[in-house]
Scaffold this motif. Structure first.
Motif, PDB file in Angstrom:
ATOM      1  N   UNK A  78      17.606  41.941  34.825  1.00 35.58           N
ATOM      2  CA  UNK A  78      16.810  41.521  35.852  1.00 35.58           C
ATOM      3  C   UNK A  78      17.687  41.783  37.284  1.00 35.58           C
ATOM      4  N   UNK A  79      19.038  42.016  37.176  1.00 38.09           N
ATOM      5  CA  UNK A  79      19.884  42.232  38.312  1.00 38.09           C
ATOM      6  C   UNK A  79      20.180  41.028  38.789  1.00 38.09           C
ATOM      7  N   UNK A  80      21.292  40.853  39.700  1.00 41.30           N
ATOM      8  CA  UNK A  80      21.801  39.480  40.330  1.00 41.30           C
ATOM      9  C   UNK A  80      20.720  38.729  41.138  1.00 41.30           C
ATOM     10  N   UNK A  81      20.060  39.656  42.048  1.00 38.42           N
ATOM     11  CA  UNK A  81      19.283  38.788  42.884  1.00 38.42           C
ATOM     12  C   UNK A  81      18.056  38.032  41.917  1.00 38.42           C
ATOM     13  N   UNK A  82      17.431  38.963  41.041  1.00 41.06           N
ATOM     14  CA  UNK A  82      16.260  38.497  40.317  1.00 41.06           C
ATOM     15  C   UNK A  82      16.755  37.391  39.311  1.00 41.06           C
ATOM     16  N   UNK A  83      17.782  37.462  38.664  1.00 46.10           N
ATOM     17  CA  UNK A  83      18.707  36.643  37.933  1.00 46.10           C
ATOM     18  C   UNK A  83      18.834  35.227  38.532  1.00 46.10           C
ATOM     19  N   UNK A  84      19.351  35.164  39.747  1.00 44.48           N
ATOM     20  CA  UNK A  84      19.469  33.970  40.381  1.00 44.48           C
ATOM     21  C   UNK A  84      18.317  33.431  40.744  1.00 44.48           C
ATOM     22  N   UNK A  85      17.240  33.942  41.033  1.00 42.38           N
ATOM     23  CA  UNK A  85      16.106  33.460  41.463  1.00 42.38           C
ATOM     24  C   UNK A  85      15.478  32.725  40.301  1.00 42.38           C
ATOM     25  N   UNK A  86      15.504  33.588  39.159  1.00 37.07           N
ATOM     26  CA  UNK A  86      14.876  32.850  37.906  1.00 37.07           C
ATOM     27  C   UNK A  86      15.589  31.603  37.633  1.00 37.07           C
ATOM     28  N   UNK A  87      17.024  31.675  37.617  1.00 39.25           N
ATOM     29  CA  UNK A  87      17.843  30.728  37.295  1.00 39.25           C
ATOM     30  C   UNK A  87      17.591  29.322  38.229  1.00 39.25           C
ATOM     31  N   UNK A  88      17.640  29.664  39.530  1.00 37.01           N
ATOM     32  CA  UNK A  88      17.347  28.493  40.467  1.00 37.01           C
ATOM     33  C   UNK A  88      16.130  27.871  40.193  1.00 37.01           C
ATOM     34  N   UNK A  89      14.930  28.625  39.856  1.00 40.59           N
ATOM     35  CA  UNK A  89      13.575  28.034  39.603  1.00 40.59           C
ATOM     36  C   UNK A  89      13.790  27.320  38.151  1.00 40.59           C
ATOM     37  N   UNK A  90      14.338  27.960  37.369  1.00 36.87           N
ATOM     38  CA  UNK A  90      14.551  26.801  36.134  1.00 36.87           C
ATOM     39  C   UNK A  90      15.382  25.415  36.357  1.00 36.87           C
ATOM     40  N   UNK A  91      16.464  25.924  37.015  1.00 34.47           N
ATOM     41  CA  UNK A  91      17.044  24.513  37.395  1.00 34.47           C
ATOM     42  C   UNK A  91      16.464  23.595  37.988  1.00 34.47           C
ATOM     43  N   UNK A  92      15.642  24.096  39.038  1.00 33.47           N
ATOM     44  CA  UNK A  92      14.617  22.900  39.707  1.00 33.47           C
ATOM     45  C   UNK A  92      13.676  22.229  39.041  1.00 33.47           C
ATOM     46  N   UNK A  93      13.282  23.141  37.867  1.00 32.11           N
ATOM     47  CA  UNK A  93      12.407  22.255  36.995  1.00 32.11           C
ATOM     48  C   UNK A  93      13.229  21.572  35.673  1.00 32.11           C
ATOM     49  N   UNK A  94      14.320  21.821  35.979  1.00 35.16           N
ATOM     50  CA  UNK A  94      15.288  20.995  35.087  1.00 35.16           C
ATOM     51  C   UNK A  94      14.950  21.427  33.613  1.00 35.16           C
ATOM     52  N   UNK A  95      14.906  22.964  33.453  1.00 33.19           N
ATOM     53  CA  UNK A  95      14.790  23.481  32.242  1.00 33.19           C
ATOM     54  C   UNK A  95      16.305  23.934  31.790  1.00 33.19           C
ATOM     55  N   UNK A  96      16.720  24.020  30.529  1.00 30.77           N
ATOM     56  CA  UNK A  96      17.899  24.376  30.211  1.00 30.77           C
ATOM     57  C   UNK A  96      17.814  25.529  29.462  1.00 30.77           C
ATOM     58  N   UNK A  97      18.696  26.473  29.930  1.00 36.41           N
ATOM     59  CA  UNK A  97      18.837  27.847  29.197  1.00 36.41           C
ATOM     60  C   UNK A  97      19.876  28.204  28.526  1.00 36.41           C
TER      61      UNK A  97
END
Length: 98
Positions: free
Chosen positions: A79-98
């Motif tokens: 994904x690259x840094x920016x897309x990875x961070x965007x995805x991670x932030x979205x998952x954390x807002x939804x409280x999804x563990x990865x």
């Protein structure tokens, strides 16, 4: 700024989260850093007990931890840094563990 705040000369820098390339290394060296590295770290999780931390220090990560790191690092690479961070932030807002 770091030198001024600490009152000492800093000549080593560690690149956070393994997001670096040759351009970043070159810029760090141009800024005066003698060594640029990506140090191994132990990512301590908020839910770890003291016993878990000591176990990781003494024996390394479990198979499950290593598998999660592999998946995470593969996602970062794809994904690259920016897309990875965007995805991670979205998952954390939804409280999804990865």
């Amino acid at each position: 700024i770091i030198d001024d705040k600490l009152g000492a000369s800093i000549d080593h820098i560690s690149i956070p989260r393994s997001f670096y390339n040759q351009k970043i290394i070159n810029k760090a060296r141009e800024a005066g850093y003698g060594q640029v590295f990506d140090a191994s770290r132990i990512s301590v999780k908020a839910n770890w007990s003291t016993d878990k931390f000591i176990d990781v220090l003494n024996h390394g990560y479990s198979f499950g931890d290593r598998a999660r790191f592999f998946v995470r690092n593969t996602a970062k690479a794809i994904l690259g840094p920016e897309n990875y961070d965007r995805m991670r932030s979205g998952l954390l807002k939804k409280n999804i563990s990865y």
